[in-house]
Scaffold this motif. Structure first.
Motif, short mmCIF file in Angstrom:
data_model
loop_
_atom_site.label_atom_id
_atom_site.label_comp_id
_atom_site.label_asym_id
_atom_site.label_seq_id
_atom_site.Cartn_x
_atom_site.Cartn_y
_atom_site.Cartn_z
N ILE A 26 16.35 -28.15 -119.13
CA ILE A 26 16.38 -28.26 -117.68
C ILE A 26 16.44 -26.87 -117.05
O ILE A 26 15.78 -26.58 -116.06
N MET A 27 17.24 -25.98 -117.64
CA MET A 27 17.32 -24.60 -117.15
C MET A 27 15.95 -23.92 -117.26
O MET A 27 15.54 -23.21 -116.35
N ALA A 28 15.22 -24.15 -118.35
CA ALA A 28 13.91 -23.53 -118.56
C ALA A 28 12.90 -24.05 -117.54
O ALA A 28 12.14 -23.27 -116.96
N VAL A 29 12.88 -25.34 -117.32
CA VAL A 29 11.95 -25.93 -116.35
C VAL A 29 12.26 -25.39 -114.95
O VAL A 29 11.38 -24.99 -114.21
N GLY A 56 28.77 -23.80 -118.99
CA GLY A 56 28.54 -22.94 -120.14
C GLY A 56 27.16 -23.03 -120.74
O GLY A 56 26.92 -22.52 -121.84
N VAL A 57 26.22 -23.67 -120.05
CA VAL A 57 24.85 -23.76 -120.56
C VAL A 57 24.18 -22.39 -120.40
O VAL A 57 24.25 -21.78 -119.34
N ARG A 58 23.53 -21.93 -121.47
CA ARG A 58 22.85 -20.63 -121.44
C ARG A 58 21.70 -20.66 -120.45
O ARG A 58 20.94 -21.62 -120.38
N ASP A 59 21.57 -19.58 -119.71
CA ASP A 59 20.50 -19.45 -118.74
C ASP A 59 19.20 -19.12 -119.46
O ASP A 59 19.20 -18.73 -120.62
N PHE A 60 18.09 -19.23 -118.75
CA PHE A 60 16.77 -19.03 -119.35
C PHE A 60 16.56 -17.62 -119.86
O PHE A 60 15.72 -17.40 -120.72
N ASP A 61 17.30 -16.64 -119.37
CA ASP A 61 17.10 -15.26 -119.82
C ASP A 61 18.06 -14.85 -120.93
O ASP A 61 18.19 -13.68 -121.26
N SER A 62 18.74 -15.81 -121.53
CA SER A 62 19.67 -15.52 -122.63
C SER A 62 18.90 -15.09 -123.87
O SER A 62 17.74 -15.44 -124.05
N SER A 63 19.58 -14.37 -124.73
CA SER A 63 18.95 -13.95 -125.98
C SER A 63 18.95 -15.11 -126.97
O SER A 63 19.70 -16.06 -126.83
N GLY A 64 18.10 -14.99 -127.96
CA GLY A 64 18.03 -16.02 -129.00
C GLY A 64 17.07 -17.13 -128.62
O GLY A 64 16.44 -17.11 -127.58
N PRO A 65 16.95 -18.14 -129.51
CA PRO A 65 16.02 -19.24 -129.25
C PRO A 65 16.44 -20.02 -128.01
O PRO A 65 17.61 -20.29 -127.80
N HIS A 66 15.49 -20.32 -127.17
CA HIS A 66 15.76 -21.06 -125.94
C HIS A 66 14.46 -21.75 -125.53
O HIS A 66 13.38 -21.18 -125.73
#
Length: 92
Positions: A26-29, A56-66
């Motif tokens: 949802i964050m990515a969309v 605490g959900v990682r935002d779209f610009d977080s590092s790692g797989p997303h």
């Protein structure tokens, strides 16, 4: 594992139970949504993403797989202030 529940108070609300992966999607969309934050439906996404961040959900610009890493460059969904007069079909 998405679940939805509608409750009625003075404002109709929906409670979602999401996996972390679903919430990150949802964050990515939402990262691809354009439009005025005050005068278009984009304001609703801004409110929802704020709640996801607080959870605490990682935002779209977080590092790692997303899931954001799977978005096609240049893709965008933009809301206008005035609704269209004719329907627009989206085919999945």
């Amino acid at each position: 594992m998405a679940e939805a529940k509608i409750t009625t108070t003075t404002v109709k609300t929906i409670a979602l139970t999401l996996t972390v992966e679903e919430a990150e999607t949802i964050m990515a969309v939402g990262a691809m949504i354009g439009g005025d934050l005050n005068n278009t439906p984009r304001r609703h996404y801004a409110s929802a993403v704020s709640a996801l961040r607080k959870a605490g959900v990682r935002d779209f610009d977080s590092s790692g797989p997303h899931p954001y890493r799977h978005v096609v460059p240049g893709s965008v969904l933009t809301f206008t202030e005035k609704p269209r007069t004719s329907p627009h079909r989206i085919i999945f």
